[in-house]
Design an enzyme around this catalytic site. Structure first.
Site, mmCIF file in Angstrom:
data_model
loop_
_atom_site.group_PDB
_atom_site.id
_atom_site.type_symbol
_atom_site.label_atom_id
_atom_site.label_comp_id
_atom_site.label_asym_id
_atom_site.label_seq_id
_atom_site.Cartn_x
_atom_site.Cartn_y
_atom_site.Cartn_z
ATOM 1 N N ASN A 1 19.472 -15.896 -4.856
ATOM 2 C CA ASN A 1 18.809 -14.621 -5.118
ATOM 3 C C ASN A 1 18.764 -14.242 -6.600
ATOM 4 O OD1 ASN A 1 18.188 -11.590 -4.436
ATOM 5 N ND2 ASN A 1 20.113 -11.553 -5.589
ATOM 6 N N TYR B 1 7.042 -15.332 -14.845
ATOM 7 C CA TYR B 1 7.790 -14.987 -13.628
ATOM 8 C C TYR B 1 7.089 -15.560 -12.392
ATOM 9 C CZ TYR B 1 9.969 -11.796 -10.170
ATOM 10 O OH TYR B 1 10.629 -11.260 -9.094
ATOM 11 N N ILE C 1 10.364 -3.391 -4.844
ATOM 12 C CA ILE C 1 11.609 -2.906 -4.243
ATOM 13 C C ILE C 1 12.371 -2.114 -5.296
ATOM 14 C CG2 ILE C 1 13.696 -3.562 -2.965
ATOM 15 C CD1 ILE C 1 11.048 -4.501 -1.611
HETATM 16 P P1 NAD Z 1 18.737 -6.820 -10.014
HETATM 17 O O1 NAD Z 1 18.528 -6.911 -11.485
HETATM 18 O O2 NAD Z 1 19.167 -5.522 -9.424
HETATM 19 O O3 NAD Z 1 19.758 -7.952 -9.543
HETATM 20 C C1 NAD Z 1 19.691 -9.250 -10.056
HETATM 21 C C2 NAD Z 1 21.107 -9.775 -10.189
HETATM 22 O O4 NAD Z 1 21.040 -11.117 -10.695
HETATM 23 C C3 NAD Z 1 21.958 -8.970 -11.190
HETATM 24 O O5 NAD Z 1 23.197 -8.620 -10.619
HETATM 25 C C4 NAD Z 1 22.114 -9.914 -12.358
HETATM 26 O O6 NAD Z 1 23.353 -9.731 -13.048
HETATM 27 C C5 NAD Z 1 22.050 -11.257 -11.664
HETATM 28 N N1 NAD Z 1 21.722 -12.340 -12.591
HETATM 29 C C6 NAD Z 1 20.789 -12.349 -13.561
HETATM 30 N N2 NAD Z 1 20.846 -13.500 -14.234
HETATM 31 C C7 NAD Z 1 21.844 -14.236 -13.663
HETATM 32 C C8 NAD Z 1 22.379 -15.530 -13.918
HETATM 33 N N3 NAD Z 1 21.935 -16.291 -14.912
HETATM 34 N N4 NAD Z 1 23.392 -15.978 -13.120
HETATM 35 C C9 NAD Z 1 23.866 -15.202 -12.121
HETATM 36 N N5 NAD Z 1 23.410 -13.967 -11.851
HETATM 37 C C10 NAD Z 1 22.404 -13.504 -12.624
HETATM 38 O O7 NAD Z 1 17.361 -7.299 -9.370
HETATM 39 P P2 NAD Z 1 16.836 -7.371 -7.848
HETATM 40 O O8 NAD Z 1 15.618 -6.562 -7.795
HETATM 41 O O9 NAD Z 1 17.926 -7.119 -6.897
HETATM 42 O O10 NAD Z 1 16.388 -8.897 -7.816
HETATM 43 C C11 NAD Z 1 16.967 -9.862 -6.951
HETATM 44 C C12 NAD Z 1 15.958 -10.965 -6.723
HETATM 45 O O11 NAD Z 1 14.823 -10.423 -6.043
HETATM 46 C C13 NAD Z 1 15.431 -11.611 -8.002
HETATM 47 O O12 NAD Z 1 15.278 -13.005 -7.807
HETATM 48 C C14 NAD Z 1 14.070 -10.956 -8.185
HETATM 49 O O13 NAD Z 1 13.171 -11.756 -8.921
HETATM 50 C C15 NAD Z 1 13.650 -10.810 -6.724
HETATM 51 N N6 NAD Z 1 12.598 -9.810 -6.503
HETATM 52 C C16 NAD Z 1 12.820 -8.503 -6.773
HETATM 53 C C17 NAD Z 1 11.794 -7.584 -6.542
HETATM 54 C C18 NAD Z 1 11.944 -6.107 -6.807
HETATM 55 O O14 NAD Z 1 10.945 -5.377 -6.753
HETATM 56 N N7 NAD Z 1 13.141 -5.594 -7.088
HETATM 57 C C19 NAD Z 1 10.560 -8.023 -6.038
HETATM 58 C C20 NAD Z 1 10.377 -9.371 -5.769
HETATM 59 C C21 NAD Z 1 11.415 -10.258 -6.006
#
Ligand code: NAD
Length: 268
Positions: A91, A157, A192
């Site tokens: 994730n 991305y 999200i």
């Molecule tokens: P978020 O920033 O709240 O959480 C992401 C987490 O990943 C953070 O805790 C961060 O510290 C960790 N992280 C970042 N780089 C890292 C690394 N090199 N090693 C380990 N951990 C690392 O974001 P989120 O919205 O919860 O995103 C989670 C996933 O969902 C991501 O892959 C994101 O691309 C995907 N996503 C999010 C959305 C959205 O709208 N929030 C939409 C589509 C996809």
């Protein structure tokens, strides 16, 4: 229904925040032992401790998903502590917005790819052997709506998330051909409401992105007229992690308030 993943062991990368944290919490509530891995050494341990206080089994491991040596250690630690791994949720992710692709530096492109794509590759490379030892499991890769369709400002991305989508299908076929009992699917969230939108650079290091209000964005862009909650995505991940999806592999679960389906102009 409770206990949907009772007795299973799950690893959630990027589990300290947002979607990953909601997934870790829900899997723990549904009976799994959960390993939360993240670079965030404040929120990760806090969440593991809070889940422990609530009577669940959760630990935090510091991990940068781009480090291959750390992946080897994390897999070894999971094997030593739990003796198995049933659920992998790849994730962890960052998003680097660029006004135009011609303004994207090669360093930013590489950082984007390292976390979102190399990190997922390494997760599979080091976790599949553990899962195979126990005769099966479920791998869930966090892609995005941006892995299904293009978005201006999100080219780098999108390239990584589109890569994750097909990587998941290829590994699903590899596991099916091996008959190893491992299912592999991708999840595609839309907008999200998580901290990623409010980070200066959507989690990326260069600090170039202006924070975005996901609720405002989703009101206009989403047929359901609102941003999703991290729990909405966690519910989909739980389905793919549990035996309820035992005939589901190589597919993509879109959780986006209808954005991929089309447009639905709202009547005033
Ligand atoms: P978020 O920033 O709240 O959480 C992401 C987490 O990943 C953070 O805790 C961060 O510290 C960790 N992280 C970042 N780089 C890292 C690394 N090199 N090693 C380990 N951990 C690392 O974001 P989120 O919205 O919860 O995103 C989670 C996933 O969902 C991501 O892959 C994101 O691309 C995907 N996503 C999010 C959305 C959205 O709208 N929030 C939409 C589509 C996809």
């Amino acid at each position: 229904m409770t206990g949907q993943v009772e007795g299973k062991v799950a690893l959630v990368t990027g589990g300290a925040s947002g979607i990953g944290a909601a997934v870790a919490e829900l899997l723990a509530q549904e009976g799994a032992s959960v390993v939360i891995s993240d670079v965030d050494e404040l929120k990760g341990p806090e969440l593991a401790a809070a889940l422990g206080r609530a009577g669940h089994d959760a630990i935090f491991l510091h991990q940068d998903v781009t480090s291959e040596t750390r992946w080897a250690d994390v897999a070894a630690e999971i094997e030593q502590r739990f003796g198995r791994l049933d659920i992998l949720v790849s994730n962890a992710g960052i998003g680097i917005l660029v006004p135009s692709i011609v303004e994207m530096s090669l360093d930013d492109w590489r950082r984007q790819t390292a976390v979102n794509l190399d990190g997922v590759f390494l997760s599979v490379k080091y976790c599949l052997p553990l899962m195979r030892k126990r005769g099966g499991g479920s791998v869930i890769m966090m892609s995005s709506l941006a892995g299904l369709r293009g978005s201006a400002t999100l080219a780098g991305y999108s390239a990584t998330k589109g890569g994750v989508r097909l990587f998941a299908k290829a590994i699903a076929m590899e596991c099916a051909a091996a008959g190893d009992g491992i299912r592999v699917n991708s999840v595609h969230p839309g907008i999200i409401d998580t901290p990623i939108w409010r980070k200066d650079s959507m989690g990326a290091p260069s600090g170039q992105n202006a924070p975005v209000d996901p609720e405002e964005l989703a009101r206009l862009a989403t047929p359901l007229g609102r941003a999703g909650h991290a729990r909405d995505v966690a519910n989909g991940v739980l389905y793919l992690a549990s035996d309820a999806s035992s005939y589901v592999t190589g597919t993509e679960l879109v959780i986006d308030g209808g954005m991929f389906a089309g447009t639905a102009p709202r009547r005033p």
